[in-house]
Design a protein around this motif. Structure first.
Motif, PDB file in Angstrom:
ATOM      1  N   GLU A   1      -0.017   1.973   8.704  1.00 18.91           N
ATOM      2  CA  GLU A   1       0.757   0.784   8.342  1.00 18.91           C
ATOM      3  C   GLU A   1       1.575   1.092   7.099  1.00 18.91           C
ATOM      4  O   GLU A   1       1.073   1.710   6.166  1.00 18.91           O
ATOM      5  CB  GLU A   1      -0.148  -0.416   8.088  1.00 18.91           C
ATOM      6  CG  GLU A   1       0.666  -1.692   7.827  1.00 18.91           C
ATOM      7  CD  GLU A   1      -0.209  -2.913   7.643  1.00 18.91           C
ATOM      8  OE1 GLU A   1      -0.066  -3.855   8.446  1.00 18.91           O
ATOM      9  OE2 GLU A   1      -1.019  -2.931   6.709  1.00 18.91           O
ATOM     10  N   ILE A   2       2.818   0.635   7.100  1.00 18.22           N
ATOM     11  CA  ILE A   2       3.747   0.887   5.992  1.00 18.22           C
ATOM     12  C   ILE A   2       4.002  -0.403   5.235  1.00 18.22           C
ATOM     13  O   ILE A   2       4.278  -1.449   5.837  1.00 18.22           O
ATOM     14  CB  ILE A   2       5.090   1.442   6.520  1.00 18.22           C
ATOM     15  CG1 ILE A   2       4.870   2.693   7.372  1.00 18.22           C
ATOM     16  CG2 ILE A   2       6.045   1.718   5.371  1.00 18.22           C
ATOM     17  CD1 ILE A   2       4.285   3.865   6.612  1.00 18.22           C
ATOM     18  N   ASP A   3       3.918  -0.347   3.916  1.00 19.64           N
ATOM     19  CA  ASP A   3       4.253  -1.502   3.095  1.00 19.64           C
ATOM     20  C   ASP A   3       5.766  -1.655   3.028  1.00 19.64           C
ATOM     21  O   ASP A   3       6.489  -0.690   2.734  1.00 19.64           O
ATOM     22  CB  ASP A   3       3.689  -1.323   1.684  1.00 19.64           C
ATOM     23  CG  ASP A   3       3.994  -2.515   0.804  1.00 19.64           C
ATOM     24  OD1 ASP A   3       3.275  -3.518   0.892  1.00 19.64           O
ATOM     25  OD2 ASP A   3       4.967  -2.425   0.025  1.00 19.64           O
ATOM     26  N   ALA A   4       6.241  -2.874   3.289  1.00 21.12           N
ATOM     27  CA  ALA A   4       7.686  -3.103   3.350  1.00 21.12           C
ATOM     28  C   ALA A   4       8.349  -3.003   1.995  1.00 21.12           C
ATOM     29  O   ALA A   4       9.534  -2.683   1.895  1.00 21.12           O
ATOM     30  CB  ALA A   4       7.960  -4.472   3.963  1.00 21.12           C
ATOM     31  N   LYS A   5       7.599  -3.285   0.926  1.00 16.77           N
ATOM     32  CA  LYS A   5       8.214  -3.368  -0.399  1.00 16.77           C
ATOM     33  C   LYS A   5       8.416  -2.006  -1.048  1.00 16.77           C
ATOM     34  O   LYS A   5       9.370  -1.824  -1.797  1.00 16.77           O
ATOM     35  CB  LYS A   5       7.352  -4.250  -1.307  1.00 16.77           C
ATOM     36  CG  LYS A   5       7.132  -5.651  -0.774  1.00 16.77           C
ATOM     37  CD  LYS A   5       6.271  -6.486  -1.690  1.00 16.77           C
ATOM     38  CE  LYS A   5       4.849  -5.968  -1.791  1.00 16.77           C
ATOM     39  NZ  LYS A   5       4.123  -6.040  -0.510  1.00 16.77           N
ATOM     40  N   GLY A   6       7.494  -1.069  -0.808  1.00 20.40           N
ATOM     41  CA  GLY A   6       7.606   0.204  -1.503  1.00 20.40           C
ATOM     42  C   GLY A   6       7.276   1.422  -0.688  1.00 20.40           C
ATOM     43  O   GLY A   6       7.348   2.542  -1.187  1.00 20.40           O
TER      44      GLY A   6
ATOM     45  N   LYS B   1      -6.714  -5.638   7.800  1.00 21.57           N
ATOM     46  CA  LYS B   1      -6.678  -6.970   7.199  1.00 21.57           C
ATOM     47  C   LYS B   1      -8.063  -7.522   6.879  1.00 21.57           C
ATOM     48  O   LYS B   1      -8.191  -8.512   6.179  1.00 21.57           O
ATOM     49  CB  LYS B   1      -5.922  -7.928   8.122  1.00 21.57           C
ATOM     50  CG  LYS B   1      -4.487  -7.502   8.386  1.00 21.57           C
ATOM     51  CD  LYS B   1      -3.782  -8.460   9.317  1.00 21.57           C
ATOM     52  CE  LYS B   1      -2.417  -7.933   9.737  1.00 21.57           C
ATOM     53  NZ  LYS B   1      -1.551  -7.614   8.618  1.00 21.57           N
ATOM     54  N   GLY B   2      -9.120  -6.891   7.393  1.00 20.61           N
ATOM     55  CA  GLY B   2     -10.463  -7.317   7.037  1.00 20.61           C
ATOM     56  C   GLY B   2     -11.006  -8.475   7.840  1.00 20.61           C
ATOM     57  O   GLY B   2     -11.990  -9.084   7.465  1.00 20.61           O
ATOM     58  N   HIS B   3     -10.370  -8.839   8.934  1.00 12.64           N
ATOM     59  CA  HIS B   3     -10.909  -9.858   9.823  1.00 12.64           C
ATOM     60  C   HIS B   3     -10.413  -9.569  11.219  1.00 12.64           C
ATOM     61  O   HIS B   3      -9.533  -8.731  11.419  1.00 12.64           O
ATOM     62  CB  HIS B   3     -10.502 -11.265   9.389  1.00 12.64           C
ATOM     63  CG  HIS B   3      -9.028 -11.449   9.237  1.00 12.64           C
ATOM     64  ND1 HIS B   3      -8.148 -11.420  10.304  1.00 12.64           N
ATOM     65  CD2 HIS B   3      -8.262 -11.649   8.141  1.00 12.64           C
ATOM     66  CE1 HIS B   3      -6.914 -11.612   9.861  1.00 12.64           C
ATOM     67  NE2 HIS B   3      -6.951 -11.755   8.563  1.00 12.64           N
TER      68      HIS B   3
ATOM     69  N   TRP C   1     -20.110  -6.859   8.505  1.00  8.71           N
ATOM     70  CA  TRP C   1     -18.732  -6.681   8.921  1.00  8.71           C
ATOM     71  C   TRP C   1     -18.359  -7.631  10.031  1.00  8.71           C
ATOM     72  O   TRP C   1     -19.174  -8.198  10.730  1.00  8.71           O
ATOM     73  CB  TRP C   1     -18.369  -5.230   9.244  1.00  8.71           C
ATOM     74  CG  TRP C   1     -18.364  -4.436   7.997  1.00  8.71           C
ATOM     75  CD1 TRP C   1     -19.329  -3.571   7.587  1.00  8.71           C
ATOM     76  CD2 TRP C   1     -17.410  -4.514   6.955  1.00  8.71           C
ATOM     77  NE1 TRP C   1     -19.022  -3.084   6.355  1.00  8.71           N
ATOM     78  CE2 TRP C   1     -17.846  -3.639   5.935  1.00  8.71           C
ATOM     79  CE3 TRP C   1     -16.225  -5.222   6.767  1.00  8.71           C
ATOM     80  CZ2 TRP C   1     -17.145  -3.452   4.761  1.00  8.71           C
ATOM     81  CZ3 TRP C   1     -15.518  -5.031   5.606  1.00  8.71           C
ATOM     82  CH2 TRP C   1     -15.985  -4.157   4.626  1.00  8.71           C
ATOM     83  N   PHE C   2     -17.039  -7.767  10.143  1.00 11.45           N
ATOM     84  CA  PHE C   2     -16.476  -8.900  10.848  1.00 11.45           C
ATOM     85  C   PHE C   2     -16.633  -8.854  12.353  1.00 11.45           C
ATOM     86  O   PHE C   2     -16.578  -9.886  12.992  1.00 11.45           O
ATOM     87  CB  PHE C   2     -14.991  -9.043  10.489  1.00 11.45           C
ATOM     88  CG  PHE C   2     -14.249  -7.741  10.432  1.00 11.45           C
ATOM     89  CD1 PHE C   2     -13.716  -7.185  11.561  1.00 11.45           C
ATOM     90  CD2 PHE C   2     -14.120  -7.063   9.232  1.00 11.45           C
ATOM     91  CE1 PHE C   2     -13.034  -5.996  11.500  1.00 11.45           C
ATOM     92  CE2 PHE C   2     -13.425  -5.874   9.163  1.00 11.45           C
ATOM     93  CZ  PHE C   2     -12.885  -5.333  10.310  1.00 11.45           C
ATOM     94  N   TRP C   3     -16.788  -7.727  13.004  1.00 14.18           N
ATOM     95  CA  TRP C   3     -16.926  -7.778  14.453  1.00 14.18           C
ATOM     96  C   TRP C   3     -18.290  -7.271  14.913  1.00 14.18           C
ATOM     97  O   TRP C   3     -18.565  -7.160  16.079  1.00 14.18           O
ATOM     98  CB  TRP C   3     -15.808  -7.016  15.163  1.00 14.18           C
ATOM     99  CG  TRP C   3     -15.737  -5.552  14.906  1.00 14.18           C
ATOM    100  CD1 TRP C   3     -16.749  -4.643  14.936  1.00 14.18           C
ATOM    101  CD2 TRP C   3     -14.566  -4.811  14.610  1.00 14.18           C
ATOM    102  NE1 TRP C   3     -16.297  -3.395  14.671  1.00 14.18           N
ATOM    103  CE2 TRP C   3     -14.939  -3.461  14.463  1.00 14.18           C
ATOM    104  CE3 TRP C   3     -13.219  -5.158  14.467  1.00 14.18           C
ATOM    105  CZ2 TRP C   3     -14.031  -2.457  14.166  1.00 14.18           C
ATOM    106  CZ3 TRP C   3     -12.315  -4.145  14.171  1.00 14.18           C
ATOM    107  CH2 TRP C   3     -12.724  -2.822  14.023  1.00 14.18           C
ATOM    108  N   LYS C   4     -19.149  -6.928  13.989  1.00 12.86           N
ATOM    109  CA  LYS C   4     -20.483  -6.444  14.338  1.00 12.86           C
ATOM    110  C   LYS C   4     -21.394  -7.648  14.506  1.00 12.86           C
ATOM    111  O   LYS C   4     -21.691  -8.357  13.552  1.00 12.86           O
ATOM    112  CB  LYS C   4     -21.023  -5.531  13.238  1.00 12.86           C
ATOM    113  CG  LYS C   4     -22.230  -4.698  13.682  1.00 12.86           C
ATOM    114  CD  LYS C   4     -21.823  -3.597  14.631  1.00 12.86           C
ATOM    115  CE  LYS C   4     -22.967  -2.630  14.866  1.00 12.86           C
ATOM    116  NZ  LYS C   4     -22.595  -1.569  15.797  1.00 12.86           N
ATOM    117  N   GLU C   5     -21.839  -7.916  15.710  1.00 13.84           N
ATOM    118  CA  GLU C   5     -22.604  -9.117  15.984  1.00 13.84           C
ATOM    119  C   GLU C   5     -24.064  -8.935  15.581  1.00 13.84           C
ATOM    120  O   GLU C   5     -24.961  -8.780  16.417  1.00 13.84           O
ATOM    121  CB  GLU C   5     -22.467  -9.508  17.456  1.00 13.84           C
ATOM    122  CG  GLU C   5     -21.025  -9.857  17.826  1.00 13.84           C
ATOM    123  CD  GLU C   5     -20.893 -10.361  19.238  1.00 13.84           C
ATOM    124  OE1 GLU C   5     -21.940 -10.615  19.874  1.00 13.84           O
ATOM    125  OE2 GLU C   5     -19.756 -10.504  19.713  1.00 13.84           O
TER     126      GLU C   5
END
Length: 356
Positions: A80-85, A177-179, A241-245
């Motif tokens: 993923e590339i940051d648009a600002k820098g 994004k962490g979710h 973690w978010f997807w580990k049930e």
């Protein structure tokens, strides 16, 4: 890459990369291990990153301007590339990063038509070309403002996630994004803004309530206060973690489309309580601070109005991490929501002690 913050990086100082779809993004070839990625980026790793319970890992480089996603075996599968820098990335004649979204979309559609590639719409409402491993999105644009430090502007610009073959962009985006982005409401590709005169008016008492929503409410009480509206989307997390049930799933947010608000919960006593309310910038009700409308307003106009009010009344002023001017005291956070190529204000009203 030179080691500096994105706010110090001029366009001519940013790297220019070429996308080889499903193969490489600039010097980064899918399948590289961590050491090879570091070497390709001149070792500009900031030491951060996170590993998921399933073994995937996202690693930020060069002041968070490039994020590398590695699989369980430590091989690069997405960037993923940051648009600002971050680096500018080009596919044929089309520049993909830091563009006006509608202009970039038109050029991407034209290139896809010439190449015979199918273009879909991802969850952010932007173009997704599976055959190229490209999923577009946007970020708030920042820049030097008159008589001020670097701050937010009134527009959004393009960014992108580039993936290896067979990698679902939702899965890679979830790692970054962490979710789990599948739990969020998908945008169909339109960003209409409700005119101010058509928005309902809500009262707001700082640290106490937002309309009929009082801080400390339980999720059922929140839904009842909104006319028993059923949430259109919910986000939450398992403790590992978010997807580990595994363990007890914890509710974080309820997204109410009809009311135009998102309820955010915390757990001060072990059960979910309303700790913050985000009013949707494009469609939510209107609320005011000392006569200043806070919802659906052009960011620069809102910043100027708040700064003027604070100066006129000799009040405290702070700038939040996103560059918004915020008055001291009411625990108010002013973010933005995308409105096609521009943005509008989207406030979050918080209980005492809530940290954005």
């Amino acid at each position: 890459m030179a080691e500096m913050g994105w706010w110090d990086r001029k366009p001519e100082e940013r790297a220019r990369w070429v996308l080889d779809p499903l193969v490489a993004v600039g010097p980064l070839r899918f399948g590289m291990d961590h050491d090879e990625v570091r070497a390709a980026l001149d070792g500009e790793w900031n030491g951060g990153g996170q590993r998921t319970a399933d073994g995937w890992r996202w690693i930020p480089y060069d002041g968070d301007c490039v994020i590398a996603v590695c699989d369980q075996d430590g091989h690069l599968i997405a960037v993923e590339i940051d648009a600002k820098g971050g680096p500018f990335v080009r596919l044929d004649e089309v520049e993909l990063i830091g563009r006006v979204p509608s202009e970039a979309r038109a050029e991407i559609l034209g290139l896809a038509a010439r190449r015979g590639a199918a273009v879909g719409t991802n969850r952010s409402g932007d173009p997704q070309i599976v055959a190229w491993g490209v999923s577009m999105s946007t970020e708030q644009e920042y820049g030097q403002l008159p008589e001020r430090h670097v701050g937010r502007k009134d527009s959004v610009i393009t960014t992108a996630l580039f993936t290896a073959p067979g990698v679902a962009d939702d899965t890679a985006a979830s790692v970054i994004k962490g979710h789990d982005v599948r739990d969020l409401v998908a945008n169909p590709g339109a960003w209409p803004v409700t005119p101010d005169h058509e928005r309902p008016r809500w009262d707001w008492n700082p640290l106490e309530n937002v309309g009929a929503l009082r801080f400390g409410m339980s999720p059922p009480q929140v839904a009842a206060a909104l006319g028993d509206e059923v949430p259109a989307g919910r986000t939450g997390a398992f403790p590992f973690w978010f997807w580990k049930e595994a363990g007890q799933w914890s509710l974080h947010t309820d997204h109410f489309e009809r009311a135009g608000v998102t309820a955010q919960y915390w757990y001060p006593d072990g059960v979910p309580e309303l700790g913050a309310v985000t009013v949707h910038g494009r469609t939510g009700p209107q609320l005011h601070y000392e006569g200043i409308p806070l919802v659906g307003i052009t960011p620069s106009i809102l910043d100027a109005a708040i700064i003027q009010h604070v100066e006129d009344h000799d009040l405290g002023l702070r700038f939040s991490p996103n560059g918004a001017a915020v008055p001291d005291g009411p625990n108010l956070y002013l973010d933005t929501a995308r409105a096609e190529d521009s943005s509008v204000s989207e406030p979050t009203f918080c209980a005492e002690g809530w940290q954005i």
